[in-house]
Structures are given as structure tokens and as C-alpha cells.
Design an enzyme around this catalytic site. Structure first.
Site, PDB file in Angstrom:
ATOM      1  N   HIS A   1       1.735   4.593  -2.722  1.00  0.00           N
ATOM      2  CA  HIS A   1       1.737   6.051  -2.462  1.00  0.00           C
ATOM      3  C   HIS A   1       3.091   6.659  -2.845  1.00  0.00           C
ATOM      4  CE1 HIS A   1      -2.140   6.675  -0.626  1.00  0.00           C
ATOM      5  NE2 HIS A   1      -1.934   5.835   0.368  1.00  0.00           N
TER       6      HIS A   1
ATOM      7  N   GLU B   1      -4.961   7.602  -3.289  1.00  0.00           N
ATOM      8  CA  GLU B   1      -5.373   6.315  -2.730  1.00  0.00           C
ATOM      9  C   GLU B   1      -5.508   5.262  -3.834  1.00  0.00           C
ATOM     10  OE1 GLU B   1      -5.414   5.933   0.423  1.00  0.00           O
ATOM     11  OE2 GLU B   1      -6.518   4.084   0.818  1.00  0.00           O
TER      12      GLU B   1
ATOM     13  N   HIS C   1       0.829  -1.207   0.000  1.00  0.00           N
ATOM     14  CA  HIS C   1       0.000   0.000   0.000  1.00  0.00           C
ATOM     15  C   HIS C   1       0.867   1.262   0.000  1.00  0.00           C
ATOM     16  CE1 HIS C   1      -3.778   2.197   1.159  1.00  0.00           C
ATOM     17  NE2 HIS C   1      -2.898   3.037   1.682  1.00  0.00           N
ATOM     18  N   GLU C   2       1.791   1.333   0.944  1.00  0.00           N
ATOM     19  CA  GLU C   2       2.595   2.556   1.097  1.00  0.00           C
ATOM     20  C   GLU C   2       3.576   2.729  -0.072  1.00  0.00           C
ATOM     21  OE1 GLU C   2       1.422   4.498   3.108  1.00  0.00           O
ATOM     22  OE2 GLU C   2       0.362   3.180   4.524  1.00  0.00           O
TER      23      GLU C   2
END
Lengths: 517, 517
Positions: A280, A307, A276-277
Site C-alpha cells: 500500500h 488492494e 501487505h502494508e
């Protein structure tokens, strides 16, 4: 091509003196903001306990300095002169600079319109509210939180009057996170999604944690540390640490920091945080690659698009069969596990499990969106004055019954579970589901163009075609287009939740075939 | 008692409006300096490689901001108003505030006297010089370094004309590191020391590394991490990391950071770095405890005193028999070593070994001071125009012959070995030996007052009497006294190198008795 090559080249710099001056001032503000990010990162990762109070002073002082430089009259005047000059001189990149300054003024006017008193009152009350909320949640007493939440709602309504709006007050707050987005549009987008998801919820299946034993953090760390670079994020411009809540942040164009959290019982927790990170960070790193920055154009277009980048790597990639065909042996080997202890299909089913739950942050990829839609509907009604704070618990519980078919046993597991409202972050929640919708739509468009992506992953551990596509179609666009236009140009279609629904339906079918296989 | 309780209490604040205003401005500058320390610390410990260029921009921008705030007319005017007000109003603490402002103006006038051009020229040349020096050292070619070193010397001489001095130019540079100190005084102090040390050098003995094998970093780290708190530095306000060159820094009153370096072959390397840096951090932490800060009084009095605090813990404590009677079992246990592999007396002799060597940073506690005296004599002559850059290698080598009785085989191991001169840090070197002299004198005074310290250490692992004595007699004095006055009030004697000589003589005698025992 890293887009906007004409925006502000060296040859143009000499001819646009006022623009160059405004850009120098912007760069200073941008550099100070990066220093603020250093302070925040250090606070989360390395700050000794007793240093916290003075760190607060440091952040307060620097934030004030940044705000006064950015929202002050001097910078505004520089930007106005730059705008006049750009209109007068027909030079390459004129239109791009026009867009840049339009975006800047929109944001500047928002920053300048709130009175000092309102800003301070909001800041004082929300910092008090955090402790009140935490205590009320712990003690399961919504009535203790209600009075201060009511104050925050009233102050937020005052903000909407400053910001201005066309049809409903909530839009003015939504604008802060998702520029150009409107609640009425979200309502349509979410209406279809909600109706499509409800039948899928029933098809989901709960799977218990299949790991045979606890896995030492040292093994998990060694595995996780290599994941960002496996995906394509160079360790020369990033680092990974552990923190209580995973996050990613940008301390400079080439200084991206990711954190994760290690769970002894479930090593997937840290893996999915890293996926996820890293998503980003890819976005932020890509933005930094755009030629001619920093500028207001060199920024993320919206939280929903931000997102979408994390969710794409977490879900579309990270829960796919091809990813796990490649990663299962690596994980098993790094964590000292044998196939007889944890089979591929056990792991894969667990990764894609789904079942209704009370808590948003524990929800799976199907039910998560229903949690968000519930919050969007409630906070919209709250800000638009259609509902009172005192009515929230009952409203929450009835919506949980309607969407998930479950009873909420306590406010602690219901209306009191999230931190967002105590910080006055109304308009933030819907960006999570926008991210999910956009990620499915983007990944589908990419997959059409790159039919052999699965093979690249499984055979060569190669994600570069995806990263390249995202750079070109999303990252390198910066803030030039609205989120909606960006999705349109990248996918050839309007934003549409049907791609997410199709993805989730296919996933359920795939899992059901494992079950019966 | 944490000294200067009357300096600036809340009741006085109300009566001294101008002083309060100046102090608020000072606090802002102090906070920005702490933010700079965060940036520097992060650069050394956590910054990804490619983030370095932008970090340079961040540090440059913030340094410029701090300098313009501190050396600017606005702050000067505030301080002048505060001084007038303090003279007019006879309130408690008037004398302390008078001293504070005197110290401030001395430093402000120094900061304001150099022209912008000179500051920039110096900064440009010294940053170039670092690479030139590193290359010249690598290639063993002093002639490649000489031209730029000459430029630095000439610029430094220009600085001395701005700063002003009474008898010799070198004093003006020394003042920047050791306020109030004079070269003629150092000459006397060092003359006795040099003559006393020369016979001791011959008595020293080289001992080879007695560790039976390489010790994994993980074991060394676990041992080292507990050392600061064992000495009395709370982990709630400090942390330990690894870096290429050990250092300590203060990121706030209660945020002290230490680094060390791990050597697989010699675990003592990291232990002695930690002892040294903890000593520095104790001093900074103690200064932060003084009531009524931050202010120009809440600062270290000089680099010599700062170094005395690190050397005291490194040498007086860290090479003592009582320390190792207590620490030997801890070390052996933590590093998985057996007594049959490494005996107490082998280890203790190694810790206190001494033998002439070419390189300062590898020198022992006896010969180290001779390395420093050599550099002091050379740089003093250079700045005072008694010697030319081209003469340095020959001068260096002849002094090495005189002091140590050894030939210098190459400039790389001679005049090119240190980084300091390439950065223009003339006047820095003598503070190292001042630190050694002060540390021995302070520790002797403490020992007289606390005859049972050895027992507190060996029986109870308790260093609190020493830390308490240092706080009271050194740390909590801040910058109120000169270094000389501080030593006088703490020890009842003028600064005197004989205590260091006695300490070293006793150490040699002790080692000789082990040898013959």
C-alpha cells in the site's frame, strides 16, 4: 518518466491564473487532510487512553473544516473558473487538466449532493451501531443488531437516490470505492472465479503452525523493521510501528507510516502484515512522485487497485518460492531458529496452506475470495431490496454451505463477524477480491517482461525491477485512467480472474509436489 | 475545590448567550492549537526525515489559520459583545469573567498590534538567523553572527514601540513571557541574589561522574518510564519518549507528553530531565482540571511560574536527601549496580555538586542563576539601546570574570553559546531564574505546612501531599492572579530570592558535612 509532466508546470502556471488559484486552494485542502491523517495515526499509535475524547473533538473540528472547504461554494466556483480557462487556452497539458477537472467535479458533486441532515443522521447511527454490533457479536444475538442494521440499510438506500445510478442502487455505493465499476460486471468476473475456486478448495490442505516455540517480540521487531527497506521503501520516508489492527497511511508525500501486529506464536503474522502494508505504501509513495501535484489526479484510482498493490507484495511476492529461498536464512538467523527445528519445506507449506474456514480475516488466499463473493452477493441483494435484514443469517449460512461445504455453528462466526456493515460500508467488500484478481494479472504481465526476476531476488535480494514496473504501469498513472483501463494498458488484457486461478492452481500443484517429494 | 466554579456553569450558559458564543469560538481556537501541538510533537519524535518540508507546510498553514481566527475582527467582536453582556448581567462569577476578558483583551491587543509586514520580516529573519548562528558558533566567529543579530535587535525594538511600555523598552518584551513583570523589579530581585550567590560559588565543589560503567539505554528507559507515575502523573494521560532536547507539551487536557534524553555515561541526565518535565506537565494537567474551561484563564500565568513547577520537582524534590533515600535502591536495582560500585554518598554528592563553568546548560543549581543574571543584564542593555551588538563579546567576558572569576577562552563557549537571541527571544532568560526563586519559596511554604513530607517520601514513596498543595495553591489558580500575587497568596510573602539562597546554603552545609563525615 513520472507521467503528466505537462499537467501543471511553472511556465503554465503563469498563463493559467484561475487554474493556479484553484490548485492553491486544493493544496490547502490536501494539507489539512494530511494533518487529519497525523491525528488518526497518533490516535492509533501514541495517544494516551484519557486523551481519546478530546482527540475526537480535534478530528471532528478538522474534518468539518476540510469538508466545508472542499464541498463549499467557494472552491466549486474556483474550480469552475479553472475549467473555463482551461477550455479557452490551448496550452500543453490541456487534456490532462480536463481529465483532472472532470474527476474533481464527479467527486465534488457526490460530496455536495447529500443533505446535511442525511450526513449527520448517517454519522450518528453508524457510530451508535458499532457498539451495538460489537455487543451483539459477543452475545451471539443477531436480533439485537438487526434493527439498527435495518436503519443503516434504509439510509444507504436514501444515499443511492442522491448519488443516482443507471441500473441498480448498489452501483451508486460501489462507485464510492471503485469508481466506474458496476455490480453486473463484478457478477460476471466473480461467476467464473467462484466456479474455478470451488474445486480448488477441496485440494487445499491444513498445515499446523510449525514454529517450535514462542518468539520474543524484540526479535520479531528487529526482523520486521528491516523488511520495508529490503523491499525498497526507504526508512527516510517511512516508519513501522505496532498497532492492534495493521494499517498503512500517508501523512505527506514523503511520510508513509506502516503498522503491524506481533504474534508470539506465529512470527509470520507480522511479516505478512508488513508485506501487505508496504505494498500500500509503495503505491502512495509512487503517486506522490507524479509530477505536478497535489491534485485530484494525484490519488489512488480505486480501492481495488490499492488492494492489488498490497496483495501483490503479500501473495505474489511474499508467498513465492524465490522470496523464501532468499528470506528463510534471514528469518531463521534473526529469530534464533535452527534448520533442524523448522525446515524450509515445513515453513513454505505452512505459508501457502489452504483450508475452508468460517472467518474471513483468518482465511487463506484461495478461500478468501469465496468469503468476499458471499458478502458481495448478500449486500448487493440487500441494497437492491431483494432481501431483508431479517433474512441475512439464513442466507449467510446457506451460502457458506454451498461455497465451502461447512455448517455455520453460530452467527458470531457467521453473519455477525465483520465490522463493515455496522459502519454502512456497502460496496467495500468486493474491492478485496478485485485486488486479488488485479494483483495476479499484473504480476503475470510483469513476470513475462522480466523472466529473471526470481534470480534477482534469490541472488541479489533485489526487488527494484518489480517496483520500477509497478511505478511505471500503476503508481505513476494516478487517477488518470479508470481501474479497468489501467489494467488493460498495464497487461494488454481486460480484467480477468483466470490469472488468479492459474496462480492458485500452480501453487497447489507446487505444494502437492512437496508433499509427495 | 478546583477554583472558579462559578466562572461558566451550565446554568449560566443559558443566560449569557454572547459569552457562550465567544467561548465556543475560543474552544475552536484552543482545539486547533492542540492540533498544532500534535504536529510539533510528532515532528520531534516520530517524523521520518524526508517528511520535514511538508510538515513545515502543515504547521505554517495551521498556524496561519489559528492566528487569523484568534487575532481577526470576528473573534474580537464576539469578545466585545461578551464583555458588554457580562457587565450588564449581575450573575454569579461576574468578576471572574471580567478578569478572564481583561486578560483576553490584553493578549488580543498585543496579537493585533504588530503589522503583517513586521511579523513576516521577523519570522523570515529569525529563521535565517538560526543557521547563521549555528555556523558562527561552530566556527567561533561572532562577527559572522553580529549583522543578523543586529537586524533582530532592531526589529525587536520596533516591536516594543508597537506593544508600548512605561519606563523602558525591554519591559515590552518581558511582558510576552512574564506578564506584569518589570525589569526594574527583576534588577532588585537579582541584585540580592547575585551578591548572595557569589560567595557560595567559591564553596562549591566539582565531583566527577561516579558511575562505574556505561548503563544500557534499555535499563535507563525502564527506570525512567516509571518515574512520572511514581511522582503522581498517571500514564493514562501522559507518555514518555526520547528526543534530542527534552521537553514537555500538552496535546489536550488529558494528553501530556514528556521527553527525555539518555546518556550512556550518566543515567542521572535522563532522571533529572524527567523530574523537570514532569513538573511542567503537572502544572499543565492541573490547569486542565480547573472547572469551566477552556478559556484564557485556563492557562499558565507566566513562564517563571511554569519554570518554578519544573525546578521544584527537579531541585527541591529531586536533589533532596529524602528523595534519594527512597530512590537510591530503586535506581541501583534497575540499573544493575552494586553498593560497592556506587555508594549513596558518592551519588548524592555528585547530584548536588557545584562548580563554575562556561556553559549555562551544563551549570549546577548555584551557578545557573549567575549565568541567567549575566544574560538578563546584557539583553536588557541591548534592547534599551545602552549597548551595541559589536560590544557583546567583550561585555560577556568581563561579566564572566566578575561573576565566576573565569576567563572565556572563545566566543563559542561565551556569547555564542545560546540559541535564544537568534530566535529573537529577548525577555525569556530571566524567567529561568524567576522559576528557581519561586520554586524555593513555594517549597519552603509547603514544607512548613507539611513537616512530615520527608517521611511520606522515604517510607511510602508518597508525593501526593506536595502535588495536592501545588494544585490548590498554584495550578488551580490558572491565570487569575499575576505571578507576584500568586506567590504572595501561596506563601504569604512577596517574591524574595532569600529562600533560594537559604536553600543553597543549607545544601552546601549538608555536602560539607558528608565530606568531613
Amino acid at each position: 518518466m513520472k507521467e503528466y509532466e505537462q499537467l501543471f508546470t511553472d511556465s503554465i502556471r503563469g498563463e493559467l491564473k484561475s487554474f493556479a488559484e484553484y490548485r492553491a486552494a486544493y493544496r490547502e485542502i490536501w494539507t489539512l487532510r494530511n494533518i487529519l491523517s497525523v491525528l488518526h495515526w497518533d490516535s492509533e499509535i501514541t495517544l494516551p487512553e484519557e486523551g481519546r475524547t478530546e482527540r475526537g473533538d480535534q478530528i471532528g473540528l478538522l474534518s468539518g473544516l476540510v469538508h466545508s472547504k472542499y464541498a463549499g461554494d467557494k472552491f466549486y466556483a474556483l474550480a469552475e473558473k479553472a475549467r473555463e480557462e482551461n477550455e479557452k487556452k490551448s496550452l500543453p497539458g490541456q487534456e490532462e487538466r480536463r481529465v483532472e477537472l472532470k474527476i474533481l467535479f464527479k467527486d465534488l458533486n457526490r460530496s455536495r449532493c447529500l443533505s446535511q441532515e442525511l450526513v449527520e443522521e448517517f454519522s450518528v447511527i453508524t457510530s451508535k451501531a458499532h457498539a451495538v454490533w460489537a455487543k451483539a457479536r459477543k452475545e451471539n444475538k443477531f436480533s439485537d443488531f438487526a434493527p439498527i442494521l435495518n436503519q443503516i440499510v434504509e439510509l444507504s438506500k436514501k444515499q443511492t437516490e442522491c448519488y443516482g445510478y443507471q441500473t441498480e442502487a448498489y452501483d451508486a455505493l460501489l462507485e464510492g470505492y471503485e469508481p466506474g465499476e458496476r455490480a453486473s460486471n463484478l457478477e460476471n468476473l466473480f461467476f467464473n472465479l467462484k466456479n474455478s475456486l470451488k474445486p480448488l478448495v477441496a485440494r487445499g490442505k491444513k498445515i499446523n503452525n510449525p514454529f517450535p516455540r514462542e518468539i520474543p517480540i524484540s526479535l520479531q521487531r528487529r526482523l520486521g523493521e528491516n523488511l520495508p527497506s529490503l523491499l525498497g521503501l526507504s526508512s527516510k520516508m517511512s516508519r513501522l510501528d505496532a498497532s492492534e489492527h495493521p494499517f498503512s497511511t500517508s501523512l505527506g508525500s514523503k511520510d508513509k507510516r506502516i503498522t503491524t501486529r506481533y504474534d508470539l506464536k506465529d512470527p509470520l503474522s507480522s511479516i505478512f502484515s508488513i508485506l501487505h502494508e508496504t505494498g500500500h505504501s509503495f503505491y502512495e509513495a509512487g503517486i506522490s512522485e507524479i509530477i505536478g501535484g497535489p491534485s485530484p489526479l494525484h490519488d489512488s484510482v480505486s480501492l481495488g487497485i490499492h488492494e492489488s498493490q498490497s496483495r501483490l507484495w503479500e501473495n505474489q511476492v511474499g508467498r513465492s518460492r524465490e522470496f523464501w529461498e532468499m528470506y528463510y536464512p534471514i528469518l531463521m538467523n534473526s529469530l534464533d531458529l535452527k534448520e533442524s527445528e523448522l525446515s524450509f519445506s515445513e515453513l513454505f507449506s505452512y505459508i501457502n496452506q489452504s483450508s475452508p474456514s468460517l472467518i474471513r480475516v483468518e482465511a487463506d488466499q484461495i478461500t478468501y475470495n469465496l468469503h468476499i463473493i458471499l458478502r458481495f452477493e448478500i449486500e448487493r441483494a440487500l441494497i437492491n431490496g431483494k432481501v431483508q435484514v431479517s433474512e441475512l443469517p439464513e442466507l449467510w449460512n446457506s451460502k457458506m454451505k454451498d461455497l465451502f461445504g461447512i455448517e455455520v455453528p453460530s452467527d458470531r462466526e457467521g453473519v455477525l463477524q465483520d465490522v463493515h456493515w455496522s459502519g454502512g460500508a456497502f460496496g467495500y467488500f468486493p474491492t478485496y477480491t478485485l485486488g486479488n484478481i488485479y494483483s495476479a494479472q499484473l504480476f503475470q504481465a510483469f513476470s513475462k517482461e522480466t523472466p529473471n526476476f526470481s534470480e534477482q531476488v534469490t541472488k541479489n535480494k533485489d526487488f527494484s525491477s518489480l517496483l520500477g514496473w509497478l511505478r511505471k504501469n500503476v503508481h505513476w498513472k494516478g487517477k488518470f485512467h479508470s481501474a479497468e483501463d489501467l489494467i488493460r494498458s498495464a497487461t494488454g488484457m481486460d480484467p480477468d480472474s483466470s490469472h488468479l486461478v492459474t496462480y492458485l492452481e500452480n501453487k497447489l500443484t507446487e505444494l502437492e509436489s512437496i508433499d509427495h517429494g
